[in-house]
Design a protein around this motif. Structure first.
Motif, short mmCIF file in Angstrom:
data_model
loop_
_atom_site.label_atom_id
_atom_site.label_comp_id
_atom_site.label_asym_id
_atom_site.label_seq_id
_atom_site.Cartn_x
_atom_site.Cartn_y
_atom_site.Cartn_z
N THR A 16 -103.43 -22.37 87.33
CA THR A 16 -103.00 -22.69 85.96
C THR A 16 -101.63 -23.35 85.97
OG1 THR A 16 -104.30 -20.84 85.13
CG2 THR A 16 -102.62 -21.75 83.66
N PHE A 22 -100.64 -25.99 80.94
CA PHE A 22 -100.18 -24.88 80.12
C PHE A 22 -98.76 -24.48 80.52
CE2 PHE A 22 -104.79 -24.56 80.61
CZ PHE A 22 -105.17 -24.65 79.27
N CYS A 25 -98.19 -19.36 80.83
CA CYS A 25 -99.34 -18.71 81.45
C CYS A 25 -98.97 -17.25 81.66
CB CYS A 25 -99.66 -19.40 82.76
SG CYS A 25 -100.99 -18.65 83.68
N MET A 46 -102.06 -20.33 78.19
CA MET A 46 -103.26 -19.70 78.73
C MET A 46 -102.94 -18.23 78.95
SD MET A 46 -105.32 -18.35 81.23
CE MET A 46 -104.45 -18.50 82.75
N MET A 73 -107.31 -20.01 76.02
CA MET A 73 -106.46 -21.18 75.93
C MET A 73 -106.08 -21.41 74.48
SD MET A 73 -108.55 -23.38 78.67
CE MET A 73 -110.00 -22.37 78.47
N TYR A 104 -109.75 -28.34 83.19
CA TYR A 104 -109.24 -27.06 83.66
C TYR A 104 -110.38 -26.21 84.23
CZ TYR A 104 -107.08 -22.47 83.75
OH TYR A 104 -106.63 -21.24 84.15
#
Length: 181
Positions: A16, A22, A25, A46, A73, A104
């Motif tokens: 991620t 993002f 995270c 995320m 998300m 993703y």
């Protein structure tokens, strides 16, 4: 057992972070509950939740587990004034987000580690949009196997649903978990 889950958690966080999609995270700690008043949230974000781990005995010293993981998300609409003007094309912002989610997903399904096999998507849904903050929340749910000895499981997802239902009391445990939330 913990080492396998740690490896999985760190693998998802690394993919991620490396994706660059993002800026935030984190684990899902209820950042979206009660409008997230007490916990910060920077979009896009995320949030990961390791949910049920369903174990079955392989032998006296080894268990195989199926891990359920939810990746939430969160996107915030920034062009609310955008309206659909060309039939069939839709909102450019939504199309951009859906393409990012698919990219993703491709990245996360290529992930495997020393103690878990590839993640496989089994569910995908969208939570209701809150008009107050204009968050669009899309959830991808995955499963993978882990082993209690932290060795890599076989590449194929291994879940015997009859065994889980008949020998693990999974449904009763799930009902109890929901009651205590």
């Amino acid at each position: 057992m913990a080492a396998a889950l740690v490896s999985l958690y760190q693998g998802v966080i690394t993919v991620t972070r490396d994706s660059g999609f993002f800026p935030m995270c984190d684990v899902d700690m209820g950042q979206l509950e009660n409008d997230g008043e007490s916990l910060p949230l920077e979009c896009p974000a995320m949030l990961m939740k390791i949910e049920d781990v369903i174990w079955r005995d392989v032998d006296d010293d080894l268990q195989m587990g199926v891990v359920n993981i939810s990746l939430k998300m969160i996107f915030q609409f920034s062009t609310e004034e955008e309206i659909i003007t060309i039939p069939g094309e839709g909102r450019a912002e939504v199309i951009k987000i859906l393409n990012l989610i698919e990219e993703y997903h491709t990245m996360i399904t290529n992930l495997s580690g020393d103690s878990f096999n590839k993640l496989r998507r089994f569910n995908q849904y969208q939570l209701p949009i809150n008009p107050k903050n204009l968050y669009w929340i899309h959830v991808l749910q995955y499963q993978c196997n882990i082993r209690s000895d932290s060795h890599t499981p076989d590449a194929s997802l291994d879940l015997d649903f009859d065994s889980v239902k008949n020998n693990n009391a999974f449904m009763e445990r799930r009902k109890l978990n929901l009651i205590h939330k």
